[in-house]
Write an enzyme that holds these catalytic residues in place. Structure first.
Site, PDB file in Angstrom:
ATOM      1  N   THR A  29       6.421  49.349  -8.192  1.00 38.04           N
ATOM      2  CA  THR A  29       6.052  49.720  -6.824  1.00 38.04           C
ATOM      3  C   THR A  29       5.145  48.647  -6.242  1.00 38.04           C
ATOM      4  O   THR A  29       4.334  48.061  -6.967  1.00 38.04           O
ATOM      5  CB  THR A  29       5.282  51.062  -6.850  1.00 38.04           C
ATOM      6  OG1 THR A  29       6.112  52.051  -7.440  1.00 38.04           O
ATOM      7  CG2 THR A  29       4.876  51.520  -5.454  1.00 38.04           C
ATOM      8  N   SER A  31       4.266  45.674  -2.746  1.00 39.64           N
ATOM      9  CA  SER A  31       4.869  44.765  -1.768  1.00 39.64           C
ATOM     10  C   SER A  31       5.743  43.711  -2.440  1.00 39.64           C
ATOM     11  O   SER A  31       6.722  43.245  -1.846  1.00 39.64           O
ATOM     12  CB  SER A  31       3.777  44.102  -0.925  1.00 39.64           C
ATOM     13  OG  SER A  31       2.859  43.439  -1.758  1.00 39.64           O
ATOM     14  N   THR A  32       5.429  43.315  -3.681  1.00 40.02           N
ATOM     15  CA  THR A  32       6.271  42.333  -4.369  1.00 40.02           C
ATOM     16  C   THR A  32       7.595  42.980  -4.767  1.00 40.02           C
ATOM     17  O   THR A  32       8.667  42.381  -4.620  1.00 40.02           O
ATOM     18  CB  THR A  32       5.534  41.756  -5.599  1.00 40.02           C
ATOM     19  OG1 THR A  32       4.183  41.473  -5.230  1.00 40.02           O
ATOM     20  CG2 THR A  32       6.192  40.469  -6.076  1.00 40.02           C
ATOM     21  N   GLY A  83       5.113  44.438 -10.113  1.00 36.94           N
ATOM     22  CA  GLY A  83       4.030  43.535  -9.751  1.00 36.94           C
ATOM     23  C   GLY A  83       2.765  43.867 -10.524  1.00 36.94           C
ATOM     24  O   GLY A  83       2.777  44.687 -11.446  1.00 36.94           O
ATOM     25  N   LYS A  95      -3.191  47.383 -12.812  1.00 37.08           N
ATOM     26  CA  LYS A  95      -2.215  47.841 -11.834  1.00 37.08           C
ATOM     27  C   LYS A  95      -2.730  49.124 -11.188  1.00 37.08           C
ATOM     28  O   LYS A  95      -3.690  49.699 -11.637  1.00 37.08           O
ATOM     29  CB  LYS A  95      -0.860  48.111 -12.520  1.00 37.08           C
ATOM     30  CG  LYS A  95      -0.220  46.821 -13.028  1.00 37.08           C
ATOM     31  CD  LYS A  95       1.141  47.026 -13.658  1.00 37.08           C
ATOM     32  CE  LYS A  95       2.030  47.935 -12.893  1.00 37.08           C
ATOM     33  NZ  LYS A  95       2.236  47.573 -11.460  1.00 37.08           N
ATOM     34  N   GLY A  96      -2.055  49.516 -10.113  1.00 34.80           N
ATOM     35  CA  GLY A  96      -2.441  50.774  -9.472  1.00 34.80           C
ATOM     36  C   GLY A  96      -3.057  50.599  -8.109  1.00 34.80           C
ATOM     37  O   GLY A  96      -3.504  51.568  -7.502  1.00 34.80           O
ATOM     38  N   GLY A  97      -3.056  49.349  -7.615  1.00 37.51           N
ATOM     39  CA  GLY A  97      -3.541  49.120  -6.252  1.00 37.51           C
ATOM     40  C   GLY A  97      -2.780  49.988  -5.259  1.00 37.51           C
ATOM     41  O   GLY A  97      -3.344  50.463  -4.269  1.00 37.51           O
ATOM     42  N   GLU A 104       4.340  54.266 -13.141  1.00 39.55           N
ATOM     43  CA  GLU A 104       4.680  52.905 -13.589  1.00 39.55           C
ATOM     44  C   GLU A 104       4.546  52.809 -15.104  1.00 39.55           C
ATOM     45  O   GLU A 104       5.395  52.231 -15.793  1.00 39.55           O
ATOM     46  CB  GLU A 104       3.766  51.881 -12.905  1.00 39.55           C
ATOM     47  CG  GLU A 104       4.057  51.735 -11.416  1.00 39.55           C
ATOM     48  CD  GLU A 104       3.073  50.869 -10.664  1.00 39.55           C
ATOM     49  OE1 GLU A 104       3.419  50.415  -9.573  1.00 39.55           O
ATOM     50  OE2 GLU A 104       1.954  50.643 -11.151  1.00 39.55           O
TER      51      GLU A 104
HETATM   52  C1  5RP Z   1       1.160  49.766  -7.530  1.00 36.89           C
HETATM   53  C2  5RP Z   1       0.962  48.563  -8.386  1.00 36.89           C
HETATM   54  C3  5RP Z   1       1.451  47.271  -7.863  1.00 36.89           C
HETATM   55  O1  5RP Z   1       2.300  46.700  -8.797  1.00 36.89           O
HETATM   56  C4  5RP Z   1       0.301  46.360  -7.639  1.00 36.89           C
HETATM   57  O2  5RP Z   1      -0.616  47.020  -6.798  1.00 36.89           O
HETATM   58  C5  5RP Z   1       0.743  45.042  -7.003  1.00 36.89           C
HETATM   59  O3  5RP Z   1       1.152  45.279  -5.705  1.00 36.89           O
HETATM   60  P1  5RP Z   1       1.622  44.138  -4.728  1.00 36.89           P
HETATM   61  O4  5RP Z   1       2.945  43.666  -5.219  1.00 36.89           O
HETATM   62  O5  5RP Z   1       1.695  44.833  -3.390  1.00 36.89           O
HETATM   63  O6  5RP Z   1       0.576  43.047  -4.740  1.00 36.89           O
HETATM   64  O7  5RP Z   1       0.451  48.616  -9.467  1.00 36.89           O
HETATM   65  O8  5RP Z   1       0.610  50.899  -8.115  1.00 36.89           O
END
Ligand code: 5RP
Length: 221
Positions: A29, A31-32, A83, A95-97, A104
């Site tokens: 999950t 943006s990447t 990502g 992770k978890g932003g 995940e």
């Molecule tokens: C979501 C995540 C994403 O992989 C992580 O936050 C990176 O996100 P992005 O690709 O937007 O930088 O762990 O829970």
């Protein structure tokens, strides 16, 4: 388009080579990953199915006509692509932003191979500059905050955010994470924690990392 966005697109493009026909793909999950999903229609075959880590990714995949499979219907996945908010040279991650850490981790646990896709700003010497997300059962949130403060962090509930599992996220700043595997296990022992955003016991196997010239390097564990 920002350089970081172009880097995300470059690693998404590179990740396509890890997707095989007739395999269920594990999908993260963020943006990447959004960039990766946008490239699915360019593959010369239709993806058989996706084990998804969030409602967000599921919706995008289903909009492309790709089936989202239930984990109870499969025993393992060949490849999981996701990502990271931070990743170190041992390919342990925070992770978890985006708040999808628990699903995940569950989908990643099924995968034979974890491919992390990231721009080079995510590669760090020591994990912990990015606040560590912890998914908590709502009634335990303040207890978990106190425990994390005893461990040296500054913790707060992520405002206005509920996870796909109907829980809260506590974000913890100020942890200098020198032993990610041990810290991942210790935080998971706190009553009320569902899981935390350290992906160290099961880190990535492969990192595709885009630099400022949009060159993609492959790092392996
Ligand atoms: C979501 C995540 C994403 O992989 C992580 O936050 C990176 O996100 P992005 O690709 O937007 O930088 O762990 O829970």
């Amino acid at each position: 388009m920002t350089l970081q966005q172009k880097q995300k697109e470059a690693v998404a493009q590179a990740a396509l080579t890890y997707i095989q026909p007739n395999q269920i793909l594990g999908l993260g999950t963020g943006s990447t990953v959004d960039c990766l999903i946008a490239l699915f229609p360019t593959l010369p075959f239709k993806i058989k199915g996706v084990a998804s880590s969030s409602e967000r990714s599921s919706k995008q995949v289903e909009a492309l006509g790709i089936p989202v499979v239930n984990l109870e219907d499969i025993t393992s996945i060949d490849t999981y692509i996701d990502g990271a908010d931070e990743i170190n040279h041992h390919l342990a991650m925070i992770k978890g932003g985006g708040g999808a850490l628990t699903r995940e981790k569950i989908v990643a646990a099924h995968a034979k191979q974890f491919v992390c896709i990231a721009d080079e700003s995510k590669l760090v010497e020591t994990l912990g500059k990015f606040p560590l997300p912890i998914e908590v059962i709502p009634m335990a949130a303040h207890y978990v905050i106190r425990k994390m403060e005893q461990m040296g962090g500054k913790a707060q509930i992520r405002e206005g955010f509920i996870t796909d599992n109907h829980n809260l996220i506590v974000d913890v700043e100020g942890l200098k994470i020198t032993s990610p595997i041990q810290l991942e296990a210790s935080i998971n022992q706190i009553t009320g924690v569902v899981t935390n955003g350290l992906f160290a016991a099961r880190g990535a196997d492969i990192l595709l990392l885009a630099d400022q010239n949009l060159q993609v390097r492959t790092l392996r564990k």
